[in-house]
Scaffold this active site. Structure first.
Site, PDB file in Angstrom:
ATOM      1  N   SER A 137       0.797  -1.225   0.000  1.00 29.04           N
ATOM      2  CA  SER A 137       0.000   0.000   0.000  1.00 29.04           C
ATOM      3  C   SER A 137       0.829   1.273   0.000  1.00 29.04           C
ATOM      4  O   SER A 137       0.349   2.319  -0.433  1.00 29.04           O
ATOM      5  CB  SER A 137      -0.921   0.006   1.223  1.00 29.04           C
ATOM      6  OG  SER A 137      -0.155  -0.181   2.397  1.00 29.04           O
ATOM      7  N   ASP A 160      -2.715   7.869   8.206  1.00 23.43           N
ATOM      8  CA  ASP A 160      -3.574   6.965   8.977  1.00 23.43           C
ATOM      9  C   ASP A 160      -2.662   6.215   9.948  1.00 23.43           C
ATOM     10  O   ASP A 160      -1.552   6.679  10.232  1.00 23.43           O
ATOM     11  CB  ASP A 160      -4.404   6.040   8.058  1.00 23.43           C
ATOM     12  CG  ASP A 160      -3.543   5.148   7.167  1.00 23.43           C
ATOM     13  OD1 ASP A 160      -2.349   4.936   7.492  1.00 23.43           O
ATOM     14  OD2 ASP A 160      -4.057   4.646   6.158  1.00 23.43           O
ATOM     15  N   HIS A 217       0.203   4.571   7.300  1.00 26.34           N
ATOM     16  CA  HIS A 217       0.713   5.230   6.082  1.00 26.34           C
ATOM     17  C   HIS A 217       1.051   6.694   6.338  1.00 26.34           C
ATOM     18  O   HIS A 217       0.442   7.338   7.192  1.00 26.34           O
ATOM     19  CB  HIS A 217      -0.334   5.121   4.962  1.00 26.34           C
ATOM     20  CG  HIS A 217      -0.700   3.715   4.656  1.00 26.34           C
ATOM     21  ND1 HIS A 217      -1.885   3.145   5.052  1.00 26.34           N
ATOM     22  CD2 HIS A 217      -0.013   2.748   4.028  1.00 26.34           C
ATOM     23  CE1 HIS A 217      -1.925   1.883   4.671  1.00 26.34           C
ATOM     24  NE2 HIS A 217      -0.793   1.609   4.048  1.00 26.34           N
TER      25      HIS A 217
HETATM   26  C1  R5C Z   1       2.827  -0.249   5.648  1.00 29.30           C
HETATM   27  C2  R5C Z   1       1.945  -1.371   5.341  1.00 29.30           C
HETATM   28  C3  R5C Z   1       1.643  -1.681   3.902  1.00 29.30           C
HETATM   29  C4  R5C Z   1       0.195  -2.048   3.698  1.00 29.30           C
HETATM   30  O1  R5C Z   1      -0.214  -2.611   2.700  1.00 29.30           O
HETATM   31  O2  R5C Z   1      -0.554  -1.739   4.803  1.00 29.30           O
HETATM   32  C5  R5C Z   1      -1.887  -1.977   4.984  1.00 29.30           C
HETATM   33  C6  R5C Z   1      -2.246  -2.241   6.276  1.00 29.30           C
HETATM   34  C7  R5C Z   1      -3.583  -2.436   6.574  1.00 29.30           C
HETATM   35  C8  R5C Z   1      -4.531  -2.381   5.591  1.00 29.30           C
HETATM   36  N1  R5C Z   1      -5.919  -2.599   5.923  1.00 29.30           N
HETATM   37  O3  R5C Z   1      -6.234  -2.689   7.087  1.00 29.30           O
HETATM   38  O4  R5C Z   1      -6.753  -2.702   5.006  1.00 29.30           O
HETATM   39  C9  R5C Z   1      -4.163  -2.108   4.292  1.00 29.30           C
HETATM   40  C10 R5C Z   1      -2.819  -1.909   3.981  1.00 29.30           C
END
Ligand code: R5C
Length: 309
Positions: free
Chosen positions: A41, A277, A280
């Site tokens: 992400s 958040d 991120h």
């Molecule tokens: C830094 C982490 C990379 C990542 O893909 O983080 C995520 C963490 C949680 C969610 N979520 O709860 O949907 C999504 C992405």
């Protein structure tokens, strides 16, 4: 530009880079013929929008500071690959694989997916996501269909930021019962402050990754790697830039969750915050990280600028 070389990697839990120079004609100002992005992400810019997943952010307040509004970027504005593309002179941001035209493989594609991990099973709890293995297979089919010459691919910039979810949404995952999830925040910082236990585990991975990057640079010819340390910033440096809030998210996150609440409130001055958040970073920090990676302040052994013209 590093002599006779072409690639860089970036790893954030795990962030590695492999990079490029100019071959055949590149657009005016563009310092590499192409730029490909892999990861989770932190680098995703819309690949998850059409997936059946909770790791999807095509809603406000995500994108509140991005000209097109919510695009699937996990930030209020531009993400790190957007800034790298700007710094490397690309006219446009690198588009997501989802919906990219066939010819786009000649310029660059972003394959990153929120929740994506190195391990296949990582983030099963979130729903659909594109693992690193699948991202690589998407890249192979994209360059094959577009018949991108190998001589060009050898000189592209490649950035990879992946591994966080193998900890957050795999190794450290709590049993996903609703009651247990309620206790997760106390265990891992509750969205305020740092999750020390996770950070210590990740440190082990990152130290081995640095050693691997050195090893690859010594033993592979025709490619160069660099390690980008996303965690090397310190509070004083950030404060000097007016970034003073590092212990809470800018957007409202519901208890036990990690992403911003849909249409929820946000802090008035996003430029003061490190975290957008609970996991991120803000556009402001993304820009600082990208510039520091480009000029070599947080990279080892090469700066990204050494990989491009
Ligand atoms: C830094 C982490 C990379 C990542 O893909 O983080 C995520 C963490 C949680 C969610 N979520 O709860 O949907 C999504 C992405």
């Amino acid at each position: 530009m590093v002599e006779g070389v072409s690639k860089a990697l970036w790893i954030t839990v795990a962030t590695v880079f492999a990079a490029a120079a100019a071959v055949a004609p590149v657009a005016r100002g563009q310092q590499a013929p192409c730029y490909f992005v892999f990861g989770d992400s932190v680098f995703d810019n819309g690949n998850n929008n059409a997936l059946n997943t909770s790791a999807k952010v095509n809603y406000l307040p995500y994108g509140i500071d991005f000209p097109q509004g919510p695009t699937g970027r996990f930030s209020n504005g531009r993400n790190i690959p957007d800034f790298i593309a700007e710094l490397a002179g690309f006219d446009n941001y690198i588009p997501p694989f989802a919906g990219a035209s066939r010819t786009q493989a000649n310029i660059g594609i972003n394959y990153a997916s929120g929740g994506g991990g190195i391990r296949e099973e990582t983030s099963e709890n979130l729903g659909e996501r594109i693992s690193l293995r699948k991202q690589i297979s998407n890249h192979q089919s994209a360059i094959r269909k577009a018949a991108v010459p190998e001589s060009q691919l050898r000189r592209c910039l490649y950035t990879i930021s992946i591994g966080s979810n193998d900890y957050l949404n795999n190794y450290f995952l709590q049993p996903p019962t609703p009651a247990r999830r309620l206790y997760t925040p106390d265990h891992l910082g509750g969205g305020v402050g740092c999750a020390e236990e996770v950070n210590q585990a990740v440190d082990i991975f990152n130290n081995k990754l640095k050693a691997l990057v050195a090893d690859l640079n010594s033993n592979l010819s025709g490619v160069k790697f660099t390690y980008v340390d996303l965690f090397s910033g310190n509070a004083q440096d950030f404060a000097a830039l007016g970034i003073t809030v590092g212990d809470r998210s800018c957007c409202m996150v519901k208890p036990g969750e990690e992403l911003c609440a849909k249409d929820g409130p946000v802090c008035p001055d996003r430029t003061k915050y490190i975290f957008w958040d609970n996991v991120h970073t803000t556009e402001t920090i993304n820009g600082v990280i990208a510039s520091s990676a480009f000029n070599g302040d947080i990279t080892s052994p090469f700066s990204i600028s050494q990989f491009v013209n």
